[in-house]
Design a protein around this motif. Structure first.
Motif, PDB file in Angstrom:
ATOM      1  N   LEU A 119     -35.819 -17.515  33.267  1.00 44.44           N
ATOM      2  CA  LEU A 119     -37.191 -17.324  32.809  1.00 44.44           C
ATOM      3  C   LEU A 119     -37.265 -17.291  31.285  1.00 44.44           C
ATOM      4  O   LEU A 119     -38.183 -17.869  30.674  1.00 44.44           O
ATOM      5  CB  LEU A 119     -37.765 -16.026  33.393  1.00 44.44           C
ATOM      6  CG  LEU A 119     -38.044 -16.032  34.899  1.00 44.44           C
ATOM      7  CD1 LEU A 119     -38.374 -14.634  35.377  1.00 44.44           C
ATOM      8  CD2 LEU A 119     -39.180 -17.009  35.232  1.00 44.44           C
ATOM      9  N   ALA A 162     -36.960 -20.678  29.800  1.00 48.50           N
ATOM     10  CA  ALA A 162     -38.221 -21.428  29.898  1.00 48.50           C
ATOM     11  C   ALA A 162     -39.141 -21.092  28.734  1.00 48.50           C
ATOM     12  O   ALA A 162     -39.808 -21.979  28.169  1.00 48.50           O
ATOM     13  CB  ALA A 162     -38.907 -21.123  31.226  1.00 48.50           C
ATOM     14  N   ALA A 194     -42.687 -24.407  29.858  1.00 47.67           N
ATOM     15  CA  ALA A 194     -42.801 -23.370  30.889  1.00 47.67           C
ATOM     16  C   ALA A 194     -44.206 -23.353  31.474  1.00 47.67           C
ATOM     17  O   ALA A 194     -45.188 -23.605  30.768  1.00 47.67           O
ATOM     18  CB  ALA A 194     -42.464 -22.008  30.290  1.00 47.67           C
ATOM     19  N   GLN A 243     -44.012 -18.711  35.015  1.00 49.91           N
ATOM     20  CA  GLN A 243     -42.765 -18.397  34.318  1.00 49.91           C
ATOM     21  C   GLN A 243     -43.024 -17.524  33.097  1.00 49.91           C
ATOM     22  O   GLN A 243     -42.286 -16.562  32.829  1.00 49.91           O
ATOM     23  CB  GLN A 243     -42.047 -19.685  33.914  1.00 49.91           C
ATOM     24  CG  GLN A 243     -41.469 -20.464  35.094  1.00 49.91           C
ATOM     25  CD  GLN A 243     -40.955 -21.823  34.686  1.00 49.91           C
ATOM     26  OE1 GLN A 243     -41.603 -22.539  33.890  1.00 49.91           O
ATOM     27  NE2 GLN A 243     -39.814 -22.226  35.222  1.00 49.91           N
ATOM     28  N   ARG A 269     -37.585 -11.813  40.899  1.00 50.64           N
ATOM     29  CA  ARG A 269     -38.883 -12.491  40.790  1.00 50.64           C
ATOM     30  C   ARG A 269     -39.995 -11.599  41.347  1.00 50.64           C
ATOM     31  O   ARG A 269     -41.039 -11.416  40.733  1.00 50.64           O
ATOM     32  CB  ARG A 269     -38.861 -13.824  41.554  1.00 50.64           C
ATOM     33  CG  ARG A 269     -38.112 -14.934  40.844  1.00 50.64           C
ATOM     34  CD  ARG A 269     -38.049 -16.192  41.697  1.00 50.64           C
ATOM     35  NE  ARG A 269     -39.372 -16.771  41.944  1.00 50.64           N
ATOM     36  CZ  ARG A 269     -40.025 -17.554  41.086  1.00 50.64           C
ATOM     37  NH1 ARG A 269     -39.464 -17.856  39.925  1.00 50.64           N
ATOM     38  NH2 ARG A 269     -41.215 -18.048  41.391  1.00 50.64           N
TER      39      ARG A 269
END
Length: 776
Positions: free
Chosen positions: A483, A486, A516, A520, A686
């Motif tokens: 993440l 990104a 991204a 994200q 997540r």
């Protein structure tokens, strides 16, 4: 003995005194050489035919003569009897000494006068106590607050004649349960403890002065107790009220009165010489941080516990007292006390009282006369299994490993990352959650490739079988890294390396030019905010659409399934499963050792020294539960809890946490491979980041799943067959509640709820411990 011939009415004041026997504790003296008192005694005998008369005056005189002239003890019995007869030559034995009437039991006892009585009573004190010391003690005033241990102290002081006046205070009546430690008769149940003690002292020695404060110590009478009719020479505190303990000490300090307290557990002794140290802090400074003026306004045990623990020193209690504290209000209703400890404390307190009053002891402090430590069998240490220490990865180890293993099938061409970019990636990865905050990751950047290793030196916990817990943590770290990459507009080419597990986990190469998406960016923004929250708050519902959103985040990871349970009855069933496993963790020695020594950090010094583990200050616990966790440090206390099938307090905490949840969640995978656990970690992170973004708190609950793995897969738990079967059944119950099919394997269980963020966070290891670079 003279006959009962007097028929006149007893004087009104005497009659009223004798009839008020419920609370009478002062005997009535009669000297037959004084005509009025002789008349009163005759009246009493005539009007009360239930009186028992005890007359041993001849034997007492004989003993008195031997006391004042010890050589008489060597005379033949007949010669000594002649000397006694001469003592009564000019008067009847009835007129010798005094007659003492005890209204509460209708007993009339013939005794020596005070001077002779005291001579005989204290004769066998010599020369443990000299005549001069005995005289000094007879001028002293002692106050005792609280009459459980205090009763034993008072009676021992009375037997030694260690005071001239004794003030005793207790508001309580005697209960049947008190007879386990208070030496008195069952017929005294329901009487004030002050009255019982005063009567027993009077029956032992009617010449001793005892003043009773039947209402106990209050703000209104404390000054009188300490200073009325002359200032106390010593205050002995055995009361249960903590505000009275402190307030009494404050006033004793102002008056220069020394304070003595015995705790009846481990022979705990507190001495505070305010007479010698006028500036000495109350209770050795242990309560200086507390506002004792506010104590009386506190209503609950939760509010009062910081005060109680400061005074008692919770962590210095005996193992059985600590175990009892865990069981308090679950299987027992009050603090236990034993007669042996109370009697022991009475003797010790009387001894110290004498030494303090005679200026033979000037010290202050807290001391322990712990018989379990002073007299005990040698330790039966269990033979420890050989444990090979695993050293952390060194840069040389890593570079050698990379050189010795082919990564051709994994490597992708990529750019050379800047130092700042690497730092941001590693910083994000290190903020991932890990079981027990063990942080089992080791990152190394070399030849444009970032390698992730399992740091086995950090992954040796009992509750990390086959590294399954560490794999979930590593998966979470990977998610954070992806993440963050990104947000840096870095495309990541990466792969798991399962054939190299458990040492090598994954590798990553990078390219620029990635854009991204909003999801994200929103998840990455929560990496710093994400944390474990263990609060217990009023239950609030979480909408179905939010749960679907969070479940979808987890199921974006290939092969992962996520289910939620919101039904209260089902949550209650799971809470019982989790509570059982949490307690089992305490009762299995290896698991308990890991909890106390590997996972928990008991103070900030430990936290900062190790940079891992779970600081007790981060647990979101109330005062009661924080004390309970601290009590768990004592292995003997835990072993005793196991012996009595206890531990209710630990179970209650788990149940309370789960029952306050909005829902419980479970992430599962289609198999139990290394990659599945790593994917479960990505999915869990997540979901966790998504929950943080919408202000929903997450608390992992993986202990049951790990015990199920050790029981069903490894089959190596050190528990009996009954407990193993129970775990099999609990595992089956959990699978049934979440409606898992045969292929689905539970990986990560958690609770969701709505609350404010936790103010404290777990520490992270310094970057140099988890990251290295081998640039060419």
């Amino acid at each position: 003995m003279f006959s009962k011939t007097k028929s006149e009415i007893i004087p009104g004041s005497l009659l009223a005194h004798l009839h008020n026997t419920d609370f009478t504790y002062t005997p009535v003296f009669f000297d037959l050489n004084i005509e009025e008192q002789k008349e009163n005694l005759l009246d009493l005998l005539e009007n009360n035919n239930r009186i028992e008369v005890f007359d041993s005056i001849i034997a007492q005189v004989s003993e008195y003569l031997k006391c004042v002239k010890p050589g008489l003890a060597l005379l033949p019995k007949a010669e000594l009897e002649k000397l006694v007869e001469q003592r009564f030559a000019e008067r009847s034995t009835d007129y010798y000494g005094l007659w003492v009437f005890y209204p509460w039991n209708n007993r009339l006892v013939h005794l020596l006068n005070e001077e002779e009585f005291c001579e005989v009573r204290t004769n066998r004190n010599k020369y443990k106590i000299t005549s001069e010391e005995q005289h000094t003690l007879s001028q002293k005033k002692i106050g005792i607050m609280g009459l459980s241990v205090g009763q034993s102290v008072a009676l021992t002081l009375a037997m030694e004649r260690g005071f001239g006046e004794l003030r005793i205070a207790d508001f309580d009546l005697l209960d049947l349960s008190n007879l386990n430690r208070i030496r008195t008769a069952a017929h005294n149940i329901g009487l004030p403890k002050t009255v019982i003690v005063a009567r027993e002292i009077a029956e032992l020695d009617p010449y001793l002065k005892v003043t009773c404060f039947h209402e106990g110590i209050t703000a209104n009478n404390l000054d009188v107790f300490l200073n009325g009719n002359g200032k106390l020479d010593l205050l002995i505190d055995e009361c249960d009220s903590f505000d009275i303990k402190i307030n009494a000490r404050k006033k004793a300090k102002a008056l220069g009165i020394p304070v003595l307290m015995e705790g009846s557990d481990r022979g705990t002794i507190d001495i505070e010489r305010f007479d010698l140290e006028p500036q000495r802090p109350v209770l050795h400074g242990m309560v200086d941080h507390l506002d004792m003026d506010n104590y009386a306004n506190l209503k609950t045990m939760e509010e009062r516990l910081p005060y109680i623990s400061a005074v008692t020193g919770i962590e210095t209690l005996s193992p059985r007292m600590k175990a009892s504290a865990v069981e308090l209000m679950a299987t027992i209703s009050t603090w236990p006390q034993l007669a042996s400890a109370v009697t022991f404390g009475g003797g010790v307190s009387a001894d110290l009282s004498r030494k303090i009053l005679l200026h033979q002891l000037d010290i202050s402090g807290r001391f322990f006369l712990d018989l379990d430590e002073l007299i005990s069998d040698p330790d039966k240490t269990e033979q420890k299994q050989d444990h090979q220490e695993i050293k952390p990865w060194s840069v040389t180890d890593i570079e050698t490993y990379i050189q010795d293993n082919s990564f051709d099938q994994y490597v992708h061409s990529g750019i050379n990352l800047e130092e700042k970019e690497l730092a941001l990636l590693i910083e994000a990865a290190r903020k991932a959650p890990s079981g027990g905050n063990n942080q089992p990751w080791r990152w190394h950047y070399q030849n444009r490739t970032l390698h992730l290793f399992l740091e086995e030196s950090s992954a040796q916990a009992y509750l990390d079988p086959a590294f399954i817990s560490s794999y979930i943590s590593l998966g979470a770290a990977i998610e954070n890294l992806l993440l963050t990459a990104a947000t840096l507009k870095l495309k990541v080419n990466w792969q798991f390396t399962p054939l190299l597990a458990p040492k090598h986990i994954a590798l990553f190469s990078f390219e620029r030019g990635f854009e991204a998406n909003d999801l994200q960016l929103s998840l990455a923004a929560q990496i710093t905010n994400r944390h474990t929250n263990r609060k217990i708050t009023p239950k609030q519902l979480i909408s179905t659409d939010k749960l679907e959103y969070l479940g979808g985040l987890a199921e974006d990871i290939d092969g992962i399934s996520c289910k939620f349970i919101s039904d209260t009855e089902k949550i209650a069933l799971i809470s019982n499963i989790a509570a059982h496993c949490d307690l089992l963790r305490m009762f299995i020695p290896e698991a308990y050792h890991d909890f106390v020594n590997r996972e928990m950090r008991w103070n900030l010094d430990e936290v900062n020294s190790t940079e891992d583990g779970i600081g007790i200050h981060t647990l979101d616990l109330g005062n009661t539960d924080q004390v309970g966790i601290k009590l768990a440090k004592d292995a003997k206390a835990i072993q005793f809890l196991k012996t009595i099938n206890g531990g209710s307090g630990f179970k209650r905490l788990t149940r309370d946490q789960l029952m306050a949840s909005s829902c419980l969640g479970l992430i599962s995978a289609s198999d139990m491979s290394t990659v599945s656990y790593l994917k479960a970690g990505l999915a869990a992170e997540r979901l966790w980041l998504g929950a943080t973004d919408i202000e929903i708190q997450v608390h992992p609950l993986n202990v049951p799943l790990i015990f199920f793995y050790k029981n069903s897969i490894e089959n190596n738990l050190s528990i009996d067959s009954f407990e193993k079967e129970k775990l099999f059944n609990l595992e089956s119950d959990l699978r049934g509640i979440f409606e898992l099919d045969e292929q689905q394997q539970p990986m990560f269980m958690f609770r969701l709820f709505i609350a404010s963020s936790s103010p404290e966070r777990t520490i992270r290891k310094s970057t140099y411990k988890i990251f290295s670079s081998g640039r060419e």
